[in-house]
Design an enzyme around this catalytic site. Structure first.
Site, PDB file in Angstrom:
ATOM      1  N   GLY A 370       1.130   3.140   9.589  1.00 27.95           N
ATOM      2  CA  GLY A 370       2.089   2.662   8.595  1.00 27.95           C
ATOM      3  C   GLY A 370       2.761   3.823   7.900  1.00 27.95           C
ATOM      4  O   GLY A 370       2.247   4.949   7.852  1.00 27.95           O
ATOM      5  N   GLN A 374       4.894   7.001  -0.167  1.00 34.08           N
ATOM      6  CA  GLN A 374       3.902   8.004  -0.524  1.00 34.08           C
ATOM      7  C   GLN A 374       3.481   8.891   0.654  1.00 34.08           C
ATOM      8  O   GLN A 374       2.836   9.908   0.458  1.00 34.08           O
ATOM      9  CB  GLN A 374       2.664   7.319  -1.109  1.00 34.08           C
ATOM     10  CG  GLN A 374       2.935   6.478  -2.345  1.00 34.08           C
ATOM     11  CD  GLN A 374       3.382   7.300  -3.529  1.00 34.08           C
ATOM     12  OE1 GLN A 374       3.028   8.453  -3.657  1.00 34.08           O
ATOM     13  NE2 GLN A 374       4.187   6.704  -4.385  1.00 34.08           N
ATOM     14  N   ASP A 488      -1.455  -1.952  -9.113  1.00 31.70           N
ATOM     15  CA  ASP A 488      -0.543  -2.441  -8.066  1.00 31.70           C
ATOM     16  C   ASP A 488      -1.253  -3.453  -7.167  1.00 31.70           C
ATOM     17  O   ASP A 488      -1.208  -3.365  -5.943  1.00 31.70           O
ATOM     18  CB  ASP A 488      -0.003  -1.276  -7.231  1.00 31.70           C
ATOM     19  CG  ASP A 488       1.276  -1.659  -6.474  1.00 31.70           C
ATOM     20  OD1 ASP A 488       1.887  -2.695  -6.829  1.00 31.70           O
ATOM     21  OD2 ASP A 488       1.660  -0.931  -5.551  1.00 31.70           O
TER      22      ASP A 488
END
Length: 688
Positions: A370, A374, A488
């Site tokens: 992925g 970040q 988050d």
């Protein structure tokens, strides 16, 4: 003399490095979900040849051939050496009979490739039918009709995974014509044909079709089979003529032909295919995309003479560079913590760069799990055979190195079965490399919202996942030595392991807080749809802000709907608003996932919905704590699944009693408010 040789060798090396020919147009994404996307296919405006080659990268991980609406499994350019045409492997819908027992309404809209430069490969696919005592006909809607007969043993009428030669409930035929669309018809040929509960047929990749090992039940339930398309470009397309100037179909670097490159199945194709000529490499569909790969003999000799000197200098530079990065990334600070008598960090938490390069095949793009804002996550295998996820972070703020190291120390000691575990880090690279346990089954978001998921999550699994998330957050808020606010929480940050247990991930924006703090004041960060309105207004994040985000996830589990959707026009795009209004107007059961309504009593749904509503209270003080949420969910589960919950509780008590023993109170680094600036198991939208 050595300096001259070094200079010449460096020039040659630079030239050779430049020979890495581009496979995509400049500025365009190269992969989606680990699948390479070479031009003429592409993601985004200006990156593909025409609409048939447009790839939609759903959720950043699922490549789809947009116009044909087919999931892409692999794309390969033509190859004359391998005698292969250009192919694209896709996930093709299975054709079911009208029997309702198939779990389908029996309707099927044929996949049409008409108007494209794609065909169903005749040499790489096989057409198979599964069922008892039926005729199955495959019609290409133009001129060809082919079929086969499938029968079962007279004594049991059972489909068996043995052969596919017409007996044991399976038959197969080869396709010989160029297909772009086809239909399937089923017709019983005996009175006992109805004994079989479901008949279906599919076009499948011949390389994967081995009846003796193929699980027909799994295939039927999935609704899709892997199939191969062959592709090229139109002979006279305006785009092709403008790019390649096909006054003649060849030049010194590449050639194009309408004859199949597969010598075992020679035939004229309805499109052009292009390959780089011998001595060239790259992508012939990009202008000047085939580049020469041979260097001069003299330059090669110079390079060989200079090789040893180059290796020595390169190794010396690499060593110094590693030392520089190690110091810059806080390595000395971490070493001090490791050598401290009070330190309780295992030395195994430090990895060296060579081991991680080997684990990821030098961070090969095929290993990408992925990508996000970040950094990038790679799948790797350590020397001991352990499968891990390796996060290559983006550059961290050098002013916050001490915080970063302290966070590595804290997170590496968190040992909760529902929190993704940080195994260690590598600091001798330009940006830190973080090593985590590998979680194999993707995200909760995928299982709730991805249309390609084979079957919906059952209610008892949803309830268990909710309880596991709540337990993990309660642990982070209360049971860990330094309380942690996640900041988050969302369904893309909830991973599922091999047993579909929840794992809370992505601590990229988290905060650890001292025990006497009630909140932290920060720049507002989070994900729209999950963000606490109170935090958004005050910039003060509390443990109750995590409670609000968890409430949104709980509503997702109840309704199966996305947090933000343009389809909810009357109540607004927000799922929270839609949910609250439905609760107030006594319309809860109108919005609950239909699969949930079939499985569970309405009283239990109402209990969970009431808990979600309290978590979403606009006033944080009126929300329950994560401890209260976890206990309430465990109570609901205990009522419905007493034997399961007892075992679950025993396991949790044992783990949390073990977790509670670690402490960082003696750490040489000051413990107050710390920003988790670079320690993330996953990025939004990533999967493992």
């Amino acid at each position: 003399m050595f300096q001259i040789l070094l200079l010449l060798g460096s020039i040659l090396l630079h030239k050779q490095a430049s020979l890495a020919a581009p496979m995509v147009k400049e500025g365009c994404p190269e992969t989606c979900g680990g699948v390479a996307i070479p031009f003429p296919f592409g993601i985004g405006t200006g990156c593909f040849l025409d609409e048939w080659y447009e790839i939609n990268c759903q959720n950043g991980i699922v490549p789809t051939l947009k116009k044909a609406n087919l999931r892409v499994l692999n794309i390969l350019l033509p190859d004359t050496h391998g005698e292969r045409n250009g192919v694209i492997k896709v996930s093709l819908p299975i054709n079911y009979s009208s029997n309702v027992s198939c779990g389908s309404n029996g309707s099927f809209t044929p996949v049409s490739l008409k108007g494209s430069q794609f065909v169903f490969s005749a040499s790489q696919n096989i057409f198979a039918a599964v069922g008892c005592n039926i005729n199955v006909w495959m019609d290409d809607t133009v001129s060809t009709t082919k079929g086969c007969n499938s029968s079962c043993r007279a004594d049991d009428h059972v489909v068996r995974n043995t052969t596919c030669l017409g007996s044991d409930g399976c038959c197969q035929i080869n396709i010989t014509s160029v297909l772009q669309v086809f239909s399937v018809n089923f017709q019983p040929y005996t009175e006992t044909a109805g004994d079989n509960k479901c008949n279906y047929a599919f076009l499948g990749d011949i390389s994967q079709f081995t009846p003796s090992v193929m699980d027909f039940n799994t295939l039927k339930a999935s609704g899709h089979s892997a199939a191969v398309l062959e592709w090229g470009i139109a002979n006279s397309s305006k785009a092709a003529l403008e790019i390649y100037n096909y006054s003649s179909f060849s030049n010194k670097s590449y050639k194009c032909s309408s004859v199949s490159f597969d010598s075992a199945h020679p035939m004229v194709m309805p499109f052009l295919q292009c390959v780089c000529n011998t001595g060239f490499a790259g992508n012939p569909y990009i202008k000047d995309g085939c580049e020469g790969g041979a260097a001069g003999v003299g330059a090669l000799s110079l390079c060989l003479i200079n090789w040893r000197l180059h290796k020595y200098i390169k190794k010396r530079k690499e060593t110094k560079l590693k030392e520089k990065y190690f110091k810059r990334n806080g390595g000395l600070l971490l070493e001090r913590e490791l050598s401290s008598p009070e330190g309780n960090v295992e030395k195994s938490k430090l990895f060296n760069s060579k081991d991680l390069e080997k684990a990821t095949d030098n961070f090969n793009h095929n290993r990408v799990l992925g990508q996000g804002g970040q950094g990038t996550v790679y799948k790797g295998m350590l020397t001991d055979g352990k499968i891990v996820a390796i996060k290559k972070s983006k550059v961290i703020d050098e002013r916050k190195i001490s915080q970063f190291i302290n966070e590595v120390i804290i997170l590496s000691q968190i040992n909760h079965r529902n929190v993704v575990k940080l195994l260690g880090c590598c600091l001798e690279t330009e940006v830190p490399l973080l090593v985590y346990e590998f979680i194999p089954n993707g995200t909760l978001y995928q299982y709730l919202h991805d249309p390609y998921v084979e079957s919906p999550i059952s209610w008892d699994t949803r309830l268990r996942i909710a309880a596991e998330i709540a337990g993990a957050l309660f642990y982070l808020h209360s049971a860990a030595s330094i309380p942690i606010y996640h900041r988050d929480i969302k369904s893309t940050n909830i991973l599922l392991d091999e047993k579909y247990r929840a794992k809370v991930a992505d601590f990229g924006t988290s905060k650890s807080v001292s025990l006497d703090q009630t909140h932290v004041t920060t720049l507002v960060q989070g994900t729209f749809g999950y963000l606490d309105p109170e935090y958004f207004q005050s910039s003060q994040f509390t443990d109750k802000s995590d409670v609000y985000s968890f409430g949104v996830v709980l509503v997702e589990l109840l309704t199966g709907q996305k947090p933000i959707s343009s389809l909810r026009e009357e109540e607004g795009r927000s799922l929270v608003t839609y949910f609250i209004i439905s609760m107030e107007q006594n319309r809860l059961f109108n919005i609950v996932d239909a699969h949930v309504l079939k499985e569970v009593k309405k009283e239990e749904i109402a209990l969970v919905a009431d808990l979600a509503k309290r978590c979403l209270n606009l006033n944080g003080r009126n929300r329950p704590t994560m401890k209260e949420v976890a206990m309430e969910l465990e109570g609901i589960r205990k009522t419905q699944y007493p034997s399961d919950i007892q075992q679950n509780q025993e396991n949790r008590d044992a783990i949390e009693s073990h977790d509670a023993v670690f402490t960082s109170s003696n750490s040489s680094i000051e413990m107050n408010v710390l920003k988790f600036s670079g320690v993330q198991p996953l990025l939004p939208g990533e999967t493992w």
